[in-house]
Design an enzyme around this catalytic site. Structure first.
Site, short mmCIF file in Angstrom:
data_model
loop_
_atom_site.label_atom_id
_atom_site.label_comp_id
_atom_site.label_asym_id
_atom_site.label_seq_id
_atom_site.Cartn_x
_atom_site.Cartn_y
_atom_site.Cartn_z
N LYS A 67 41.74 47.97 12.50
CA LYS A 67 41.87 47.66 11.06
C LYS A 67 43.01 46.69 10.78
CE LYS A 67 39.37 51.50 9.05
NZ LYS A 67 39.37 52.67 8.17
N ARG A 81 37.90 58.10 14.85
CA ARG A 81 36.73 57.23 14.75
C ARG A 81 37.10 55.85 15.31
NH1 ARG A 81 34.62 53.55 10.98
NH2 ARG A 81 32.34 53.59 10.76
#
Length: 402
Positions: free
Chosen positions: A342, A376
Site C-alpha cells: 500500500k 491479507r
C-alpha cells in the site's frame, strides 16, 4: 554487582505474562490467583462524560487507589462534559465496577461497559469461525489471506489476473504457497478508482468463483460491498464476504449476510480524512458495523474487523493506527490487517508498488506482534515465512505455529 543493583524492568502485556513471571519466581499457585488482578494495569479512555458523572467517577477510583484525569473545569462545574482517562489495576477496576451501579447518572451502564471491555481485551483463547470449506482456527497461528484481483486496473498487479484462467491459476499457486484463505475481488478499490456496476463485477467474478468453489479446499472470500454480488457469491458457496465499507455502502448487505449466516470482514472506511479522535472514531464506526451485522443475524463469532489501512486516512493517520493496533482488541473480534504494497509503504520508503516487499513484511510482523489474527497479502510465500517467524516469538504459548 550486588543484588540491589541488578534490576530488570519487564513489560507485562497481559495476565498470561504476569502469571508466567510469577510462576518463574516460584510463587504459590493460590497466591498467583490473588496477585494477578494487581499485576495488570490499564488506562481506559471515556468520551463526553457528563461533569457530574465524571466527578463521582474520580472520587470512586481515587478511593480504590487508582486515578482519573479529566478536563480542569470539571471540579468547578465550568464544563458540561469531559473526556476521562482512568488509570488503575485490574483489581481496582473490579472494585470500581462493584460500586458504580448504585451511583446513578449512567454509571451503572459504565460498569457493564467496563466489564465487557476488559473481557474483550483479556480474551486470549483459540476460536473457530465455521466455513463451508472447514473452520478457520484463530489464535494458534496467524492466518494468511491471499489476494486475487480479477480487475483490469488493480494498483498492485496492473490487471495481471484479469483473465479468469490466469486468476484461477494464481489462486491455486497462492494455496500451494501457504494461503489459508483466498480473497477474490472484481472491482479495484485503489485511490481514484472508477466504481463498476454490480453486473460488471459479477461478470468478472462468476467464471473464477465457479471454478474455485469446485477446485480449492481453503475458504474463499469475496471482496465486495454490493449486496447482490454477495448474495450470488454465497449462493455459489463462498465462505466469507469482505466489505470495505463495513456494511455502510449497501443497506441490504447486512441482511443478506445474516440470511446466509456468512462469515464477514467489516472494514473501517470513510470519505476524507477528518477525525475528531482518530482511534476512538474508528472504533465507534466498527462497533456500529458489528451491531448492524449482529442485529441482522450474522453470528457474532463469524465477525472479523479490519482497521482499514489506506482507506479514509492520510499517511500519518495510517502510521498511528499501525502503532496502536492492539487497541482493536476491545472489540472482542478477530482482526484482519491489510497493508500489502500500500501507499503507506510506498510513501514512507519512496518506492514503487513492485518494490514494497520488505515494507510489507515489516507491517505484517508488527501487526502480528500487536495481536492481529489474519494478514491479507499479495506475496503469500514470503509473508507466510514472516508470519511463522513472528508467530514463533509472540504465539509460542498458544500452540503450534506450523
Amino acid at each position: 554487582m550486588s543484588w540491589h543493583d541488578e534490576i530488570e524492568v519487564i513489560t507485562v502485556a497481559d495476565a498470561a505474562t504476569a502469571a508466567r513471571l510469577m510462576q518463574e519466581v516460584g510463587a504459590d499457585a493460590g497466591g498467583i490467583d490473588l496477585m494477578l488482578p494487581k499485576a495488570c494495569f490499564y488506562c481506559l479512555k471515556l468520551k463526553d462524560v457528563p461533569a457530574r458523572a465524571a466527578n463521582i467517577l474520580k472520587q470512586e477510583i481515587l478511593a480504590r487507589g487508582g486515578e482519573a484525569a479529566m478536563a480542569a473545569g470539571v471540579a468547578g462545574w465550568s464544563v458540561d462534559k469531559t473526556d476521562v482517562l482512568i488509570f488503575a489495576t485490574r483489581r481496582q477496576l473490579e472494585l470500581l465496577v462493584a460500586k458504580l451501579p448504585v451511583q446513578g447518572f449512567g454509571l451503572d451502564k459504565l460498569a457493564a461497559g467496563i466489564k465487557t471491555t476488559l473481557a474483550n481485551w483479556e480474551r486470549n483463547d483459540v476460536r473457530e469461525i465455521g466455513c463451508p470449506r472447514g473452520p478457520l482456527v484463530l489464535g494458534k497461528r496467524t492466518l494468511v489471506m491471499g489476494i486475487v484481483n480479477v480487475t483490469p486496473d488493480s494498483f498492485s498487479d496492473g490487471g495481471q489476473f484479469y483473465d479468469p484462467g490466469a486468476a484461477v491459476e494464481h489462486a491455486h499457486q497462492l494455496v500451494a504457497e501457504g494461503a489459508d484463505i483466498i480473497d477474490v475481488g472484481g472491482e479495484s478499490t485503489r485511490p481514484g478508482h472508477e466504481p463498476v456496476s454490480a453486473a460488471e463485477e459479477w461478470r468478472r467474478l462468476e467464471p473464477v468463483l465457479t471454478r474455485l468453489t469446485r477446485e480449492i479446499k481453503v475458504p474463499i472470500s469475496v471482496d465486495t460491498y454490493k449486496a447482490s454480488t454477495a448474495r450470488r457469491a454465497l449462493e455459489m458457496g463462498v465462505d466469507i464476504i469482505n466489505d470495505i465499507w463495513g456494511f455502510r455502502a449497501d443497506p441490504e448487505m447486512a441482511r443478506v449476510c445474516g440470511q446466509y449466516q456468512a462469515a464477514v470482514v467489516l472494514m473501517h472506511n470513510q470519505e476524507g480524512t477528518s477525525y475528531k479522535d482518530l482511534m476512538f472514531d474508528i472504533l465507534t464506526f466498527l462497533r456500529q458495523s458489528i451491531r448492524m451485522a449482529e442485529d441482522n443475524g450474522v453470528p457474532p463469532e463469524k465477525i472479523i474487523v479490519d482497521p482499514g489501512i489506506g482507506f479514509g486516512k492520510d499517511l500519518d493517520q495510517n502510521l498511528e493506527v499501525m502503532g496502536r493496533l492492539e487497541e482493536f482488541k476491545v472489540l472482542g473480534k478477530p482482526v484482519l490487517l491489510g497493508t500489502s504494497r500500500k501507499s503507506m509503504i510506498g510513501r514512507t520508503l519512496d518506492l514503487p508498488v513492485d518494490q514494497r516487499l520488505e515494507g510489507t513484511a515489516a507491517t505484517v510482523a508488527l501487526g502480528i506482534a500487536r495481536g492481529v489474527d489474519i494478514v491479507r497479502v499479495h506475496d503469500v510465500r514470503a509473508m507466510v515465512r514472516v508470519a511463522r517467524m513472528t508467530d514463533a516469538i509472540v504465539r509460542r504459548k498458544k500452540g503450534s505455529t506450523r
